[in-house]
Design a protein around this motif. Structure first.
Motif, PDB file in Angstrom:
ATOM      1  N   SER A   1       0.874  -1.231  -0.115  1.00 51.74           N
ATOM      2  CA  SER A   1       0.011  -0.067  -0.091  1.00 51.74           C
ATOM      3  C   SER A   1       0.911   1.113   0.198  1.00 51.74           C
ATOM      4  CB  SER A   1      -0.840  -0.086   1.193  1.00 51.74           C
ATOM      5  OG  SER A   1      -1.806  -1.115   1.184  1.00 51.74           O
ATOM      6  N   ASP A   2       2.064   1.175   0.614  1.00 46.88           N
ATOM      7  CA  ASP A   2       3.058   2.167   0.697  1.00 46.88           C
ATOM      8  C   ASP A   2       3.666   2.447  -0.817  1.00 46.88           C
ATOM      9  OD1 ASP A   2       2.427   2.973   3.266  1.00 46.88           O
ATOM     10  OD2 ASP A   2       3.905   1.741   4.169  1.00 46.88           O
ATOM     11  N   LEU A   3       3.664   1.536  -1.493  1.00 43.21           N
ATOM     12  CA  LEU A   3       4.489   1.748  -2.667  1.00 43.21           C
ATOM     13  C   LEU A   3       3.544   1.985  -4.129  1.00 43.21           C
ATOM     14  CD1 LEU A   3       6.546  -1.865  -2.385  1.00 43.21           C
ATOM     15  CD2 LEU A   3       7.004   0.736  -1.892  1.00 43.21           C
ATOM     16  N   GLN A   4       2.318   2.282  -3.955  1.00 44.17           N
ATOM     17  CA  GLN A   4       1.246   2.455  -4.866  1.00 44.17           C
ATOM     18  C   GLN A   4       1.634   4.010  -5.293  1.00 44.17           C
ATOM     19  OE1 GLN A   4      -2.885   1.232  -4.440  1.00 44.17           O
ATOM     20  NE2 GLN A   4      -2.328   1.282  -2.269  1.00 44.17           N
TER      21      GLN A   4
ATOM     22  N   SER B   1       3.195   6.492  -2.322  1.00 45.75           N
ATOM     23  CA  SER B   1       2.197   6.833  -1.389  1.00 45.75           C
ATOM     24  C   SER B   1       2.723   6.926   0.109  1.00 45.75           C
ATOM     25  CB  SER B   1       1.239   5.677  -1.311  1.00 45.75           C
ATOM     26  OG  SER B   1       0.313   5.615  -2.415  1.00 45.75           O
ATOM     27  N   LYS B   2       3.879   6.307   0.429  1.00 40.05           N
ATOM     28  CA  LYS B   2       4.315   6.622   1.491  1.00 40.05           C
ATOM     29  C   LYS B   2       4.925   7.903   1.999  1.00 40.05           C
ATOM     30  CE  LYS B   2       7.249   4.097   5.174  1.00 40.05           C
ATOM     31  NZ  LYS B   2       8.154   3.064   5.198  1.00 40.05           N
ATOM     32  N   ASP B   3       5.427   8.482   0.808  1.00 42.68           N
ATOM     33  CA  ASP B   3       5.969   9.820   0.759  1.00 42.68           C
ATOM     34  C   ASP B   3       4.799  10.841   0.934  1.00 42.68           C
ATOM     35  OD1 ASP B   3       8.420   8.760   0.545  1.00 42.68           O
ATOM     36  OD2 ASP B   3       8.226   8.833  -1.793  1.00 42.68           O
ATOM     37  N   LEU B   4       3.545  10.589   0.325  1.00 44.76           N
ATOM     38  CA  LEU B   4       2.644  11.537   0.364  1.00 44.76           C
ATOM     39  C   LEU B   4       1.778  11.592   1.764  1.00 44.76           C
ATOM     40  CD1 LEU B   4       1.355  11.225  -3.507  1.00 44.76           C
ATOM     41  CD2 LEU B   4       2.812  13.060  -2.523  1.00 44.76           C
ATOM     42  N   PHE B   5       1.347  10.319   1.860  1.00 46.40           N
ATOM     43  CA  PHE B   5       0.514  10.075   3.040  1.00 46.40           C
ATOM     44  C   PHE B   5       1.074   9.220   4.088  1.00 46.40           C
ATOM     45  CE2 PHE B   5      -1.782   9.498  -0.838  1.00 46.40           C
ATOM     46  CZ  PHE B   5      -2.589  10.656  -0.887  1.00 46.40           C
TER      47      PHE B   5
ATOM     48  N   HIS C   1      -2.118   2.337   8.593  1.00 44.88           N
ATOM     49  CA  HIS C   1      -1.234   3.412   7.701  1.00 44.88           C
ATOM     50  C   HIS C   1      -2.332   3.555   6.440  1.00 44.88           C
ATOM     51  CE1 HIS C   1       0.613   0.579   4.731  1.00 44.88           C
ATOM     52  NE2 HIS C   1       0.101  -0.270   5.445  1.00 44.88           N
ATOM     53  N   GLN C   2      -1.953   4.457   5.607  1.00 41.05           N
ATOM     54  CA  GLN C   2      -2.869   4.943   4.322  1.00 41.05           C
ATOM     55  C   GLN C   2      -4.120   5.008   4.722  1.00 41.05           C
ATOM     56  OE1 GLN C   2      -1.199   5.652   1.460  1.00 41.05           O
ATOM     57  NE2 GLN C   2       0.905   5.359   2.630  1.00 41.05           N
ATOM     58  N   GLY C   3      -4.423   5.347   5.826  1.00 38.47           N
ATOM     59  CA  GLY C   3      -5.887   5.639   5.960  1.00 38.47           C
ATOM     60  C   GLY C   3      -6.550   4.680   6.731  1.00 38.47           C
TER      61      GLY C   3
END
Length: 365
Positions: free
Chosen positions: A192-195, A212-216, A282-284
Motif C-alpha cells: 500500500s505504501d508503494l502505490q 504513497s508512503k511519501d505523500l500520506f 497506515h494509508q488511512g
C-alpha cells in the motif's frame, strides 16, 4: 505512561490462555537485570576451556576419553592434506567422509545430467535467517548494550480479500526494547505504501516523483487503549481522532481511549500482552495485526549491531490448499518449514496438498 504505572510488575511465565496479562515491558527488563549477574548479561564471546579436565567433567568421562574425543573432533581434522588443496579436485583416497560423499554426488549428477540450483526464495530465506546471527558492528557505538530487551513481533498482512479473511500470513521482526515505535513503523514494508498516485495520460513517460508512503505519512499503532500516532511531519494527521470521538459519543465499553505521539515512546515505555493482537494502521485504512510473541534479554549469539534493527527474520513464501498435513486451509509457510513438512530428504512429496508461491494480495488493491 499511566498505563505503565497501573500495570502489574511482571508477566506470567507460563500461561494456559492465548495471551498473558498486561505488564510493563521496561519493568520486565529491570527485574531480569536485578536477578541476573554480570556473567549472565555479558555479550562478550565465550572463551572455550581448552583443558581436558574440564571436558571430562562436563561429559562425566575419564580424562583419557576426553583427550581422545578432543583429538577426533578437533577442527584440525577438517583441514585437507597438501594434495587436496584444489577445491575442484576430490582425490580418490580423501580422508574426509564429507568429500567422499560429495564426490559420489557429483558423479551421479554427471550421469543423470541433473544440475542442483537453489531456489531463489530458499536462498533469500536462508540469508534472512543467518545474515545477522552473531553479527557485531564495525562501529563500537552501534553495539547493543548488555541487558537490552529483544522483542519478537509477527506483522500480519492486511485483509482485503475474502480468501484470506480468516487465515493471514505474516512476517517476523525483531526489535530492541530501547527502540522508538517510529523505527518499527519505518521498517514495515507494505504494498500500500508503494502505490503511485496521479494521472499520466498527457505525459506517460514522466517518472513519478513520489509513492504513497511519501505523500500520506500518517499512521498509528494501537496498544492497550492508547493510539500512538506518527506526528513527525507537519502533514501528518491524527488517524485515531475519529475512532476516539466515536467511542466517546456513547458508552461503547472501550474505556477511556487515549492518543499519544509515536515518536515519544520506546517499546520499554509500553504495557503489553504477549500473544494479544494489536493494530498498525497506515494509508488511512490499511490495517495490520501486530502480535508480540516473545520478550527476552539479548544474548551474545544474537545480532549485536544496533543499526540492523528492526531485523526481519522470516517472511512467508508458500500458501497451501487442501493440505492433509496442515491444521487449516489455506495455510501459510516460510520456505524452510514448507519443505521440512511436505517433502522427505530426497525431495519426494508427502501427503496430498496444493501449493502456490504466496503473493501479497495487497498488490491487487
Amino acid at each position: 505512561m499511566a498505563a505503565v504505572e497501573a500495570a502489574g510488575p511482571a508477566p506470567d511465565y507460563e500461561v494456559a490462555e492465548l495471551y498473558t496479562r498486561v505488564f510493563p515491558v521496561g519493568a520486565i527488563g529491570r527485574h531480569w537485570r536485578q536477578q541476573l549477574g554480570p556473567p549472565d548479561l555479558s555479550l562478550a564471546v565465550e572463551e572455550e576451556d581448552e583443558g581436558d579436565a574440564a571436558v571430562a567433567a562436563d561429559l562425566g568421562c575419564a580424562a583419557e576419553t576426553a583427550a581422545e574425543l578432543r583429538a577426533v573432533c578437533s577442527l584440525d581434522t577438517l583441514i585437507p592434506s597438501d594434495k587436496e588443496k584444489d577445491p575442484d579436485v576430490i582425490s580418490e583416497d580423501s580422508s574426509l567422509l564429507t568429500l567422499r560423499i560429495r564426490k559420489k554426488a557429483l558423479e551421479r549428477r554427471e550421469e543423470k545430467i541433473i544440475v542442483d540450483r537453489a531456489c531463489r526464495q530458499e536462498t533469500l530465506t536462508y540469508e534472512m535467517e543467518s545474515y545477522a546471527v552473531g553479527k557485531r558492528p564495525e562501529n563500537p557505538t552501534d553495539l547493543v548494550e548488555e541487558g537490552e530487551l529483544l522483542l519478537t513481533l509477527n506483522l500480519f498482512y492486511p485483509v482485503i480479500v475474502q480468501k484470506h479473511k480468516e487465515h493471514k500470513p505474516y512476517q517476523t521482526v525483531l526489535v530492541l526494547g530501547s527502540q522508538k515505535l517510529t523505527e518499527l513503523r519505518d521498517s514495515i514494508s507494505c504494498v500500500s505504501d508503494l502505490q503511485i498516485g496521479g494521472e499520466f495520460s498527457s505525459q506517460p513517460d514522466q517518472a513519478p516523483e513520489h509513492i504513497s508512503k511519501d505523500l500520506f505519512k500518517s499512521a498509528f499503532f494501537y496498544f492497550e487503549g492508547i493510539f500512538y500516532n506518527d506526528k513527525r511531519y507537519p502533514e501528518c494527521r491524527d488517524l485515531s481522532r475519529t475512532i476516539i470521538e466515536w467511542s466517546e459519543s456513547y458508552d461503547r465499553g472501550y474505556g477511556n481511549l487515549q492518543s499519544a505521539k509515536m515518536e515519544d515512546y520506546t517499546f520499554n515505555d509500553l504495557s503489553l500482552k504477549i500473544g494479544f493482537p494489536y493494530l498498525y494502521c497506515h494509508q488511512g485504512n490499511c490495517e495490520h495485526i501486530v502480535i508480540i510473541t516473545d520478550i527476552r534479554l539479548i544474548h551474545h549469539d544474537d545480532c549485536l549491531d544496533r543499526s540492523l534493527y528492526p531485523l526481519l527474520i522470516k517472511k512467508h513464501w508458500w500458501v497451501t490448499n487442501e493440505d492433509s498435513l496442515a491444521p487449516e486451509d489455506p495455510c501459510f509457510f516460510c520456505d524452510a518449514c514448507f519443505r521440512m513438512l511436505h517433502y522427505d530428504a530426497e525431495g519426494n512429496k508427502l501427503g496430498e496438498f496444493l501449493s502456490y508461491p504466496y503473493v501479497d494480495p495487497g498488490i491487487f488493491n
